[in-house]
Design a protein around this motif. Structure first.
Motif, short mmCIF file in Angstrom:
data_model
loop_
_atom_site.label_atom_id
_atom_site.label_comp_id
_atom_site.label_asym_id
_atom_site.label_seq_id
_atom_site.Cartn_x
_atom_site.Cartn_y
_atom_site.Cartn_z
N ASP A 227 -1.91 20.44 -3.12
CA ASP A 227 -3.34 20.66 -3.40
C ASP A 227 -4.13 19.35 -3.43
OD1 ASP A 227 -1.98 19.92 -5.71
OD2 ASP A 227 -3.21 21.14 -7.04
N GLY A 228 -3.54 18.28 -2.91
CA GLY A 228 -4.21 16.98 -2.84
C GLY A 228 -4.05 16.17 -4.11
N VAL A 229 -4.12 14.86 -3.96
CA VAL A 229 -4.00 13.97 -5.12
C VAL A 229 -5.38 13.60 -5.62
CG1 VAL A 229 -1.76 13.02 -4.49
CG2 VAL A 229 -3.81 11.89 -3.69
N ASN A 230 -5.44 13.22 -6.89
CA ASN A 230 -6.70 12.78 -7.47
C ASN A 230 -6.54 11.36 -8.00
OD1 ASN A 230 -5.52 12.97 -10.09
ND2 ASN A 230 -6.00 15.15 -10.14
N LEU A 231 -7.60 10.83 -8.54
CA LEU A 231 -7.59 9.46 -9.04
C LEU A 231 -6.56 9.26 -10.15
CD1 LEU A 231 -8.90 6.71 -8.73
CD2 LEU A 231 -10.66 7.42 -10.34
N ASP A 232 -6.41 10.26 -11.02
CA ASP A 232 -5.43 10.16 -12.10
C ASP A 232 -4.00 10.05 -11.56
OD1 ASP A 232 -7.42 10.26 -14.02
OD2 ASP A 232 -7.24 12.42 -14.32
N ASP A 233 -3.69 10.81 -10.51
CA ASP A 233 -2.36 10.72 -9.89
C ASP A 233 -2.11 9.31 -9.37
OD1 ASP A 233 -1.78 13.50 -10.20
OD2 ASP A 233 -2.83 13.95 -8.32
N CYS A 234 -3.09 8.77 -8.67
CA CYS A 234 -2.96 7.42 -8.10
C CYS A 234 -2.80 6.37 -9.20
CB CYS A 234 -4.16 7.09 -7.22
SG CYS A 234 -4.28 8.12 -5.74
N ALA A 235 -3.60 6.50 -10.25
CA ALA A 235 -3.54 5.54 -11.35
C ALA A 235 -2.19 5.59 -12.06
CB ALA A 235 -4.67 5.80 -12.34
N GLU A 236 -1.67 6.80 -12.28
CA GLU A 236 -0.38 6.93 -12.96
C GLU A 236 0.76 6.36 -12.12
OE1 GLU A 236 2.50 10.20 -15.15
OE2 GLU A 236 0.44 10.76 -14.64
N ARG B 71 0.85 -1.19 0.00
CA ARG B 71 0.00 0.00 0.00
C ARG B 71 0.89 1.24 0.00
NH1 ARG B 71 -4.06 -0.72 4.36
NH2 ARG B 71 -5.20 -1.91 2.84
N VAL B 72 0.63 2.13 -0.96
CA VAL B 72 1.40 3.36 -1.13
C VAL B 72 0.47 4.55 -0.93
CG1 VAL B 72 2.81 4.70 -2.74
CG2 VAL B 72 2.89 2.19 -2.82
N PHE B 73 0.80 5.43 0.00
CA PHE B 73 0.02 6.64 0.23
C PHE B 73 0.83 7.82 -0.29
CE2 PHE B 73 -1.45 3.71 3.51
CZ PHE B 73 -2.82 3.79 3.34
N VAL C 193 -2.53 2.16 -4.48
CA VAL C 193 -1.99 3.51 -4.39
C VAL C 193 -3.16 4.44 -4.08
CG1 VAL C 193 -0.79 5.37 -5.59
CG2 VAL C 193 -0.17 2.99 -6.06
N SER C 194 -3.03 5.24 -3.02
CA SER C 194 -4.13 6.14 -2.66
C SER C 194 -3.62 7.37 -1.93
CB SER C 194 -5.16 5.40 -1.81
OG SER C 194 -4.63 5.10 -0.55
#
Length: 159
Positions: free
Chosen positions: A47-56, A40-42, A79-80
């Motif tokens: 400005d906060g992460v979004n779903l695209d950041d996590c997916a990439e 698990r990677v946090f 990844v979240s």
């Protein structure tokens, strides 16, 4: 292979990916779940992460993990974002989130400025000074918590 060995190897692969994307590593977990493992990677950014950041990050890290083959066991990669109750791990975290409500747990009983002993401090972060985290407790007094006495800390969400 020790449990810390894969984490160190994963972090070495992960850091250049995060640096290139302007992200920071908040926490990395590797634990046994049933017959396999969970990696698990946090991640976070100002400005906060979004779903695209996590997916990439997941895609990039998956490729690196497959190439390097540094985890011998079956595992699932997650990844979240760290969420609303983000852990506070580095001195910079306590500075960055100054003014925010947080919970700080200590390794031993400490006294607030009124002399009340406690191990759990709930209040608003006021920064770091001389190796101590300063927190204004919700009930009023300030506490100064030596860095080496902090067991665990995280932001607390206010409704």
């Amino acid at each position: 292979m020790s449990a810390t060995d894969p984490i160190q190897r994963v972090e070495t692969l992960l850091q250049p990916i995060l640096d290139a994307m302007g992200l920071e590593l908040v926490e990395l977990e590797f634990k046994k779940v049933g017959r396999s493992y969970l990696l698990r990677v946090f991640i976070d950014k100002p400005d906060g992460v979004n779903l695209d950041d996590c997916a990439e990050v997941s895609r990039e890290l998956s490729v690196q993990l497959d190439v390097e083959d540094c985890i011998a066991s079956r595992y699932t990669l997650e990844v979240s974002s760290p969420g609303l109750d983000r852990p506070l791990k580095k001195e910079q975290d306590f500075i960055r989130y100054q003014g925010r409500l947080a919970v700080v747990k200590t390794t031993e009983l400490l006294k607030d400025e009124k002399g009340s002993p406690r191990k759990t401090f709930l209040g608003f972060l006021e920064g770091v000074e001389d190796g101590e985290v300063m927190i204004r407790l919700k009930e009023g007094p300030q506490a100064r918590i030596p860095w080496d006495k902090i067991a665990k800390a995280h932001l607390e969400f206010e409704f």
